[in-house]
Each structure stands twice: as structure tokens, then as C-alpha cells.
Design an enzyme around this catalytic site. Structure first.
Site, PDB file in Angstrom:
ATOM      1  N   ASP A   1       0.840  -1.190   0.000  1.00  0.00           N
ATOM      2  CA  ASP A   1       0.000   0.000   0.000  1.00  0.00           C
ATOM      3  C   ASP A   1       0.877   1.242   0.000  1.00  0.00           C
ATOM      4  O   ASP A   1       1.776   1.379   0.837  1.00  0.00           O
ATOM      5  CB  ASP A   1      -0.916  -0.003   1.228  1.00  0.00           C
ATOM      6  CG  ASP A   1      -2.111   0.923   1.058  1.00  0.00           C
ATOM      7  OD1 ASP A   1      -2.518   1.164  -0.089  1.00  0.00           O
ATOM      8  OD2 ASP A   1      -2.649   1.393   2.072  1.00  0.00           O
TER       9      ASP A   1
ATOM     10  N   HIS B   1      -3.898  14.006   0.495  1.00  0.00           N
ATOM     11  CA  HIS B   1      -4.127  13.154   1.669  1.00  0.00           C
ATOM     12  C   HIS B   1      -2.932  13.204   2.617  1.00  0.00           C
ATOM     13  O   HIS B   1      -3.106  13.355   3.840  1.00  0.00           O
ATOM     14  CB  HIS B   1      -4.379  11.715   1.225  1.00  0.00           C
ATOM     15  CG  HIS B   1      -4.456  10.740   2.362  1.00  0.00           C
ATOM     16  ND1 HIS B   1      -5.474  10.747   3.292  1.00  0.00           N
ATOM     17  CD2 HIS B   1      -3.610   9.735   2.741  1.00  0.00           C
ATOM     18  CE1 HIS B   1      -5.277   9.796   4.182  1.00  0.00           C
ATOM     19  NE2 HIS B   1      -4.145   9.168   3.874  1.00  0.00           N
TER      20      HIS B   1
ATOM     21  N   GLN C   1      -3.777   2.212  15.221  1.00  0.00           N
ATOM     22  CA  GLN C   1      -2.682   2.754  14.423  1.00  0.00           C
ATOM     23  C   GLN C   1      -1.909   3.832  15.185  1.00  0.00           C
ATOM     24  O   GLN C   1      -0.669   3.870  15.152  1.00  0.00           O
ATOM     25  CB  GLN C   1      -3.233   3.332  13.120  1.00  0.00           C
ATOM     26  CG  GLN C   1      -2.185   3.875  12.170  1.00  0.00           C
ATOM     27  CD  GLN C   1      -2.794   4.391  10.871  1.00  0.00           C
ATOM     28  OE1 GLN C   1      -4.000   4.286  10.643  1.00  0.00           O
ATOM     29  NE2 GLN C   1      -1.967   4.948  10.005  1.00  0.00           N
TER      30      GLN C   1
END
Length: 404
Positions: free
Chosen positions: A160, A167, A275
Site C-alpha cells: 500500500d 491526503h 494505528q
């Protein structure tokens, strides 16, 4: 638990309709296709399926035209793939479509993909020789409601990336403030991390809410619980195809697109509270490994080329190996819709676009392989969350709520 997230491309169909109007009159199908369909003859995507009435659940490759899935393995067995590359496979009785995934077909490479596309479009065209062959059509054409779609490829590795500047900037501002939003390396390399291929699932999968360690800034020690900050990430995924590069041999940027079999929609579910606690110093781990969802149909570059658009000029200029002479992406609108049991119709959460990338997919693949990393057929590369400049174009809840 009954909340369904859909990555949708509402303008994909009009785009193909626009392209259809530009094509020769012969490029129309004998299969009736509605004006708002995502699957006209100009698309020709690839997927893997089995008929619901097949109790053996024997998977095979297919394409889609309108509301019908076409069994490519059956057409191959009948000898309809008669181009030079596929005729040899027919003679050798190597039906690459009679497989539980597309990997053998994907490995054949660009020229085989082009030949297959041309053959399939010819077979589905208005003047096709199979138009009146009702026995064959009954055997090889299935209504979409009568099939079960499965993962289109055997995914060996999943990587990824973090390739949308909008972003990356937004997340940087949230975490570090405006003065240090982008890390110093971000404009020099396509940043990425290795994900978990085993938890890539097909759209419609009933996912679970993950558990893990979290620690709020106000807490002294971590605790174990379900995630309270489950987030979506609006991405595109690229499937690697062609003959794999050998270990120790990089892929040149000018050749990189020849290794891209096609694209899928990708939702990389993320547990933001997990996270936040785990990502220092090595980045995402459990927060990203529990479920990544892709769409069932792989759309090829050839189907999308009419919508190719240049990306913004990169500053500073990348190092030589990353300089992409065809720095581009595709003008494809991407929507995130939320449907709950109490909603009569889905609510749009955000709208973004595949063109909102800073690093092209070719650059992502090139950088991945520059060390000599061998890329294998079926590998999946995620673009990372794709966000525009307007708040309505932010591709994650983290941005839409500004970490609220």
C-alpha cells in the site's frame, strides 16, 4: 454491524458511453446494455466466478457485458480465441481461463491481453458470429444474479502506497501541524508499506470489528478493546501482470505500465486508534492487516486510456529512475456511499478522483522494484487514500472529521 460501505464510480458509465459515441459504429454489442451501465463493450473487464447452480463451484474466468457474465473458458474450449497467441494455446489445450483465478492469463503479458480484448469485443459485437448460436449462449452467458464472484487473482503480496499529496498533507497537518505536514522524503520517493495479502477480500464480505491495543493521550497505559475509530480509505488497486522480473533486476519507469494488468477499487479498512499507538517507529501493522476490500472486476488500462490525464508537475524533479515521461493517471470519479438499515438509499460521504495522485502508478511500481525486488503476477499495489483539495473530496473519515 449492518453498515455497508460502497466504493462507487457513478460517472464511469457515462465516460464509457462518451467513448462508445466516439468508436466506430461496429463497436456495439448484440447484448442489450443500458445507457447507465458500467459494462458496455468498451470496458471488457476480467473477473472470476462460478454459476450458482454449479454445485461443484468450479471457478472460471469471465468478462461482463451489461447484466451478463460471459464464460471465457467455454469460449476458449469452442475455439473462438483464434488469434496467433491464443491459437497456440488452443492447439496445446492450455485453457488459461479454466482456472480458479486469472493469474495464468495475467502472466501471458501485454500482447496476449490486447489480443484477448480484441477477440472478446469481436465476439460480443453486433455482427458477431455467435449472435445466433443460442446453444452456446445458453452455456456461456449468465445473468449477473445467477453467478457468484470470487477473488479475481491469487494475491501473493500486497503493498500500500501513500501517493496522494492532498491526503498526505492533510494527515500531516492533523498529526504534526502545517509547518511539518509532509515528511522530508515524501516528495522524493513514493512512500509505501507492505500489507497483508491474506486479508484482501472481495466486495460484499461481512467484515468484523478488529480488536487490539489502544492508548489515548490521557491514559497512562494501553488497554485492549475493539477499535472505536474504524475508518475507510478510498483507493485504487493495481494488479501486476506479465512475466515477473527476476530477483535483482529492476523495472524501468518507461516499462512499468506493461506490468499493470488492470485496476480495481480498493477500500483499505483502518483502525485509527490502534494505528496511533503502534505506528512508531515502523509504521502500520495490526491497524491495517484485518481487512482490505477490492471490487470483483479488473478494468484494464486499454479500457481507461480515453480518460488519461496528466498529473501535476513534480517539484522537486524526481531522481532519474523515477522520471515518468508519461506522468499521468485517469479521470475517474470515485464515490464513497454509506448504507444503513434505516436509510432508504445510500448517503454519499465523499467524492474523489483517480487523477488526484502525485506519484503515478508507474512510479510506484518502479520504486518498489528499484532494489531488484521481484514483482510477481497477481501482486496488488494500493495507491493509498486518494483525496482532492476540497473537504468533500477527502477520502477518509480521519480527514473528513479532522480526527474528530
Amino acid at each position: 454491524k449492518n453498515i455497508y460501505l460502497t466504493l462507487n464510480n457513478l460517472t464511469h458509465a457515462p465516460f464509457f458511453q462518451e467513448k462508445k459515441d466516439m468508436e466506430p459504429e461496429t463497436l456495439k454489442s448484440f447484448i442489450s446494455v443500458s445507457e447507465d451501465s458500467h459494462f458496455p463493450i468498451q470496458n471488457i473487464p476480467y473477473g472470476t466466478f462460478y454459476p450458482k447452480l454449479d454445485h461443484t463451484k468450479t471457478a472460471r474466468a469471465g468478462t461482463r457485458i451489461g447484466d451478463f457474465v460471459v464464460d471465457l473458458a467455454a469460449l476458449f474450449d469452442k475455439g473462438y480465441f483464434d488469434g496467433p497467441i491464443f491459437k497456440k494455446l488452443v492447439d496445446e489445450k492450455k485453457n488459461v481461463f479454466a482456472r480458479e483465478n486469472l493469474n495464468d492469463f495475467m502472466k501471458l503479458g501485454k500482447q496476449a491481453w490486447l489480443e484477448a480484448r480484441k477477440t472478446i469485443q469481436g465476439l460480443l459485437a453486433e455482427n458477431s458470429k455467435i449472435k445466433e448460436e443460442m446453444e452456446l449462449r445458453n452455456q456461456a452467458f449468465f445473468h449477473i444474479k445467477d453467478v457468484v464472484m470470487i477473488l479475481p487473482a491469487k494475491i501473493g503480496d500486497y503493498t500500500d502506497f501513500y501517493s496522494s499529496k492532498n491526503h498526505a498533507y492533510n494527515v500531516g497537518v492533523i498529526l504534526r501541524g502545517k509547518d511539518n505536514a509532509l515528511q522530508p522524503n515524501w516528495v522524493h520517493i513514493p512512500v509505501g508499506y507492505h500489507g497483508r495479502a491474506s486479508s484482501v477480500v472481495l466486495s460484499g464480505h461481512q467484515m468484523h470489528r478488529p480488536r487490539g491495543q489502544t492508548k489515548a493521550p490521557t491514559e497512562e497505559v494501553p488497554k485492549f478493546s475493539e477499535t472505536k475509530r474504524l475508518d475507510f480509505e478510498l483507493e485504487m488497486g493495481a494488479f501486476v501482470g506479465g512475466e515477473p522480473n527476476k530477483l535483482g533486476y529492476p523495472i524501468k519507469c518507461c516499462d512499468a505500465e506493461n506490468y499493470v494488468f488492470g485496476y480495481v477499487l480498493l477500500n483499505d479498512w483502518s483502525a485509527r486508534d490502534i494505528q496511533a499507538w503502534e505506528y512508531v517507529p515502523l509504521g502500520p501493522f495490526n491497524a491495517k492487516n484485518f481487512c482490505s476490500v477490492i471490487s470483483p472486476w479488473i478494468v484494464t488500462i486499454e479500457a481507461l486510456n480515453e480518460f488519461r490525464v496528466p498529473l501535476e508537475k513534480q517539484n522537486p524533479k524526481p531522481l532519474m529512475y523515477l522520471q515518468d515521461e508519461n506522468l499521468s493517471s485517469f479521470d475517474i470519479h470515485l464515490d464513497v456511499l454509506l448504507k444503513t438499515p434505516k436509510l432508504e438509499k445510500p448517503e454519499r460521504i465523499c467524492s474523489s478522483n483517480f487523477k488526484y495522485l502525485y506519484w503515478s502508478v508507474a512510479q510506484q511500481l518502479t520504486h518498489h522494484a528499484v532494489t531488484g525486488c521481484n514483482m510477481n503476477t497477481g501482486d496488488l499495489l494500493g495507491t493509498g487514500t486518494i483525496s482532492g483539495t476540497d473537504k468533500s473530496e477527502y477520502g477518509s473519515l480521519l480527514e473528513l472529521t479532522w480526527a474528530g
